[in-house]
Structures are given as C-alpha cells and as structure tokens.
Enzyme design. Structure first.
Site, PDB file in Angstrom:
ATOM      1  NE  ARG A  37      50.626  41.393 -72.996  1.00 44.99           N
ATOM      2  CZ  ARG A  37      49.317  41.581 -72.858  1.00 44.99           C
ATOM      3  NH1 ARG A  37      48.841  42.401 -71.954  1.00 44.99           N
ATOM      4  NH2 ARG A  37      48.452  40.927 -73.621  1.00 44.99           N
ATOM      5  CE1 TYR A  93      69.492  56.758 -68.071  1.00 42.01           C
ATOM      6  CE2 TYR A  93      67.277  56.484 -68.944  1.00 42.01           C
ATOM      7  CZ  TYR A  93      68.622  56.164 -68.952  1.00 42.01           C
ATOM      8  OH  TYR A  93      69.079  55.246 -69.859  1.00 42.01           O
ATOM      9  CG  ASP A 104      64.884  56.774 -61.232  1.00 46.27           C
ATOM     10  OD1 ASP A 104      65.544  55.909 -60.625  1.00 46.27           O
ATOM     11  OD2 ASP A 104      64.941  56.931 -62.467  1.00 46.27           O
ATOM     12  CE  LYS A 108      71.318  51.793 -65.724  1.00 42.65           C
ATOM     13  NZ  LYS A 108      70.515  53.011 -65.696  1.00 42.65           N
TER      14      LYS A 108
HETATM   15  C1  LIG Z   1      69.430  53.642 -66.459  1.00 41.61           C
HETATM   16  C2  LIG Z   1      68.434  54.486 -65.777  1.00 41.61           C
HETATM   17  C3  LIG Z   1      67.068  54.467 -66.169  1.00 41.61           C
HETATM   18  C4  LIG Z   1      66.569  53.678 -67.346  1.00 41.61           C
HETATM   19  O1  LIG Z   1      66.741  52.311 -67.147  1.00 41.61           O
HETATM   20  P1  LIG Z   1      66.931  51.242 -68.332  1.00 41.61           P
HETATM   21  O2  LIG Z   1      67.029  49.968 -67.567  1.00 41.61           O
HETATM   22  O3  LIG Z   1      68.182  51.617 -69.069  1.00 41.61           O
HETATM   23  O4  LIG Z   1      65.737  51.346 -69.214  1.00 41.61           O
HETATM   24  C5  LIG Z   1      66.188  55.239 -65.432  1.00 41.61           C
HETATM   25  N1  LIG Z   1      66.605  55.998 -64.404  1.00 41.61           N
HETATM   26  C6  LIG Z   1      67.894  56.061 -64.026  1.00 41.61           C
HETATM   27  C7  LIG Z   1      68.294  56.929 -62.876  1.00 41.61           C
HETATM   28  C8  LIG Z   1      68.853  55.299 -64.692  1.00 41.61           C
HETATM   29  O5  LIG Z   1      70.136  55.374 -64.320  1.00 41.61           O
END
Ligand SMILES: *Cc1c(COP(=O)(O)O)cnc(C)c1O
Length: 388
Positions: free
Chosen positions: A53, A106, A178, A203
């Site tokens: 962790r 998001y 982000d 992604k």
């Molecule tokens: C998918 C996404 C998240 C969250 O990510 P997870 O891996 O699903 O927890 C945060 N920000 C953006 C822009 C996203 O597309």
C-alpha cells in the site's frame, strides 16, 4: 529522451536476470534484512519497500514512467481515476478551504466534492472555466485549489491553462488539471503552469479497456509527499498487476493516439457534412469555438467527438441500437471505438433542466474514435444513421 522513447524506457527497471519488462511483484509485504534495516526504512534513512500500500517495485516503475511523460517530479499511482481525484482532494484541502472547478468536470469528481467534502467544511464553486473572467471573479481569500478539466466532457470545452496560471500567480493556489482526455501525448499541463496533473489511466494511458486505474503527478517534492501520504491513508493504492498492465499499455500511447486522431479527423469531417447532424464539437475542426486555443495548448486534437442529432432523444437511442462496430459503452481512449448517449445513459439521472444547463442536449452523442480501419468506422455510422 524523446517522448516516444520515454514511453518505452522511462522508469527502466533492472533485475538480476536482465528481464526486458518490469516483473509483477505480487506481494503484499517485504522482509527486512534485520531489525536495523526495518528501523531505517520506517525512518526514511534508507530507500526500500515496506508494504505494497505504501510502495512496490512494479508500481514504482509505472510512477517513474508517467512522471517523466508529464515532466513532473514524481507520481503516485492509484486504484482508479476516482482514487486519484480523492487522493488530491483529501491531501490538499481542509475545512474552511475553497476550491474552484470546471462545471462540466467528470460527474463523480463534482458529486464527491458537493456531497461528501462539503460535509467536512470544504467550499466549492463550479464555473465555466473556459471563460477566464469567470475564473477571476470566482477567486476568494480562502481559495486553495483551482481544479481544471480540459477538454471537458462531454461538451468538449477547453480551458486556457497558461492564462489560469497567470491569474493565480503568487496567490498560494494549487492548480490541478485532470489530463485524462488528452494524456501527456497531447497536453503537458505542468509545462503550462499547473502544479498537479491527474489521470484516469483507465482511458488513453492504458488504452486497452482491460483495467481501471489512476495516477497523480506533482511538480514539487512537497506536493508529491502530501498526495502520497493521502493515498496511503485513504488506501487508494494501485495493485502490482494493474501497474504491469498499464506499463504494457503505455508503451504504444503515441502510435495509438496518432492513429486514433487520424481516424477522428475523418469521422469529424464526415459527421460535419451529414444531414442528420445538427452540430459537432471536435477541437480539430475550424468550426470549434476554441480551435486556436487547441492549437496553442495541445500538440494535437485527440479522438473524442461530441455531436448532436437533429432528431433529439429518440434519434440518439435509435443510433445506439443500430451501430454494430462501435461498442455501446461508457469510458473512452481505448483501441476500440465506443459510443454513448448521455441523455439516456450517463446523465439520465439528471432532470432535463439540469441536463440542458450542463449543455447535455437530448440528441448529444459522445464518440470515442478507436484505431480500427476508418472506413469501417464511417460505414458503421452511415448504416446506423440511415436507420435514424
Ligand atoms: C473516467 C474518468 C475519471 C474517473 O476515472 P476512473 O478510472 O473511472 O475512476 C476521472 N476523470 C475523467 C476525465 C474521466 O474520464
């Protein structure tokens, strides 16, 4: 090293067998050589591993790799993108602090702030950060974090990162971006003045729709230490197997994104001229209101497209039911083309008024263009649009 070389070699790990890839250290804990060694590790007098962790060689290799891609000091890998978002909020905010954020971030990034952190006295303001005057107007004496998402989802609006950095200069405000929608291949927020960058590596970075994960890259050792501690306390650590998968996926980030963008441009041009399409938002089209900013701030236009169907809600559902190649699913940035209809899916829980306020119209379709043969992608859209 050039970016493409870093994708493959940054964070290089050497073991005694000369393994070409980073092994999976599937262990929860690490033996100390003796009592003194354990004491030195805990006191930080010696570098090494204690417990997964807190840190693990496979996860470490990924963190070093992504930190170099983003030109950051260091990175903290997390269990998911939301694990990264929460590690940032928890690590940087306390009761009485104020956060300004992009209104179309998001969904869960906003929901967790307004429904949980608010309970602990964190104040938040959600605004259209693509309008720099609104960012200026939202600043308060207790503003601690400016949290941006650009391009944002699913409206494809861009926020000028460098202009925001100028506004908050010398105010002690931490800028978080982000960068999930672009990945470091297209956009490097730390170079534009941000302090912290986070990703859902689910992604583009992993890119193969086979794991969920996140990462936070900091510009300074101080920010990295705060976020690492927060991640350790929240327990949103990545798992060694997950890290191995992401290390494998990231190697092809450039060639995947190059092909996806090449495809996306052709799909966007096709859709822009289609009689059943009311509007299309793709930063690579001159018709995008922020085409110039996209050219300045990003090194390409990406592979995410939003478009509106003239037929509204029913047309959106009909398109979903008639595509064959595109997978009807949420998420984005993978090798496979994905399609989604927010009004009947991700944003169906909102009232129509709330949806329209967020510019999510009934006919809006979100399209994540994959790396398949582009003729097949367009043929699939063509036959499905014929049935709408
Ligand atoms: C998918 C996404 C998240 C969250 O990510 P997870 O891996 O699903 O927890 C945060 N920000 C953006 C822009 C996203 O597309």
């Amino acid at each position: 090293m050039g970016f493409d070389t870093k994708l493959i070699h940054a964070g290089a790990y050497a073991d005694e067998f000369g393994s070409a890839t980073v092994p999976i250290y599937q262990t929860s804990t690490f033996a100390f050589k003796n009592a003194q060694h354990g004491a030195d590790l805990f006191a930080g007098r010696e570098n090494g591993y204690i417990y997964t962790r807190i840190g693990n060689p496979t996860i470490d290799a990924l963190e070093k790799n992504i930190a170099e891609l983003e030109n950051g000091f260091r990175a903290v890998a997390t269990s998911s993108g939301m694990g990264a978002v929460n590690a940032v909020y928890f690590g940087l905010l306390k009761s009485g602090d104020h956060i300004i954020s992009t209104n179309s971030v998001y969904g869960p990034s906003r929901a967790v702030m307004e429904s949980y952190y608010a309970n602990f006295g964190v104040e938040s303001t959600y605004i259209d950060t693509s309008d720099i005057e609104k960012v200026k107007a939202a600043l308060k004496p207790n503003t601690k974090v400016l949290y941006l998402e650009t391009p944002s989802n699913p409206t494809m609006l861009l926020t000028d990162i460098a202009a925001c950095a100028e506004i908050i200069k010398d105010k002690g405000i931490i800028m978080v971006v982000d960068n999930t929608f672009s990945s470091p291949f297209l956009q490097k927020p730390l170079d534009l003045g941000a302090d912290v960058v986070l990703h859902s590596v689910t992604k583009f970075i992993n890119g193969h729709a086979d794991i969920v994960g996140g990462i936070v890259v900091s510009k300074t050792p101080e920010l990295d230490a705060k976020i690492r501690k927060s991640m350790i306390m929240l327990g949103t650590n990545m798992d060694p197997h997950q890290a191995f998968m992401v290390l494998r996926g990231v190697k092809t980030l450039s060639i995947r994104q190059e092909r996806a963008e090449e495809n996306a441009r052709k799909v966007a041009e096709y859709l822009e001229n289609h009689p059943k399409i009311e509007w299309i938002k793709y930063p690579g089209l001159i018709s995008h209101p922020q085409y110039e900013l996209a050219k300045k701030q990003m090194s390409g236009f990406g592979s995410m497209i939003s478009f509106g169907l003239k037929g509204g809600f029913d047309a959106g559902k009909a398109l979903m039911d008639n595509v064959h190649l595109a997978i009807l699913a949420v998420s984005l940035g993978g090798v496979e083309t994905l399609i989604q209809h927010p009004a009947s899916m991700t944003h169906a829980g909102l009232s129509k008024e709330a949806r329209l306020a967020a510019e999510i119209t009934d006919g809006l379709v979100r399209f994540s263009v994959g790396i398949e043969n582009v003729k097949d992608i367009i043929d699939d859209l063509e036959q499905a649009l014929n049935k709408v």
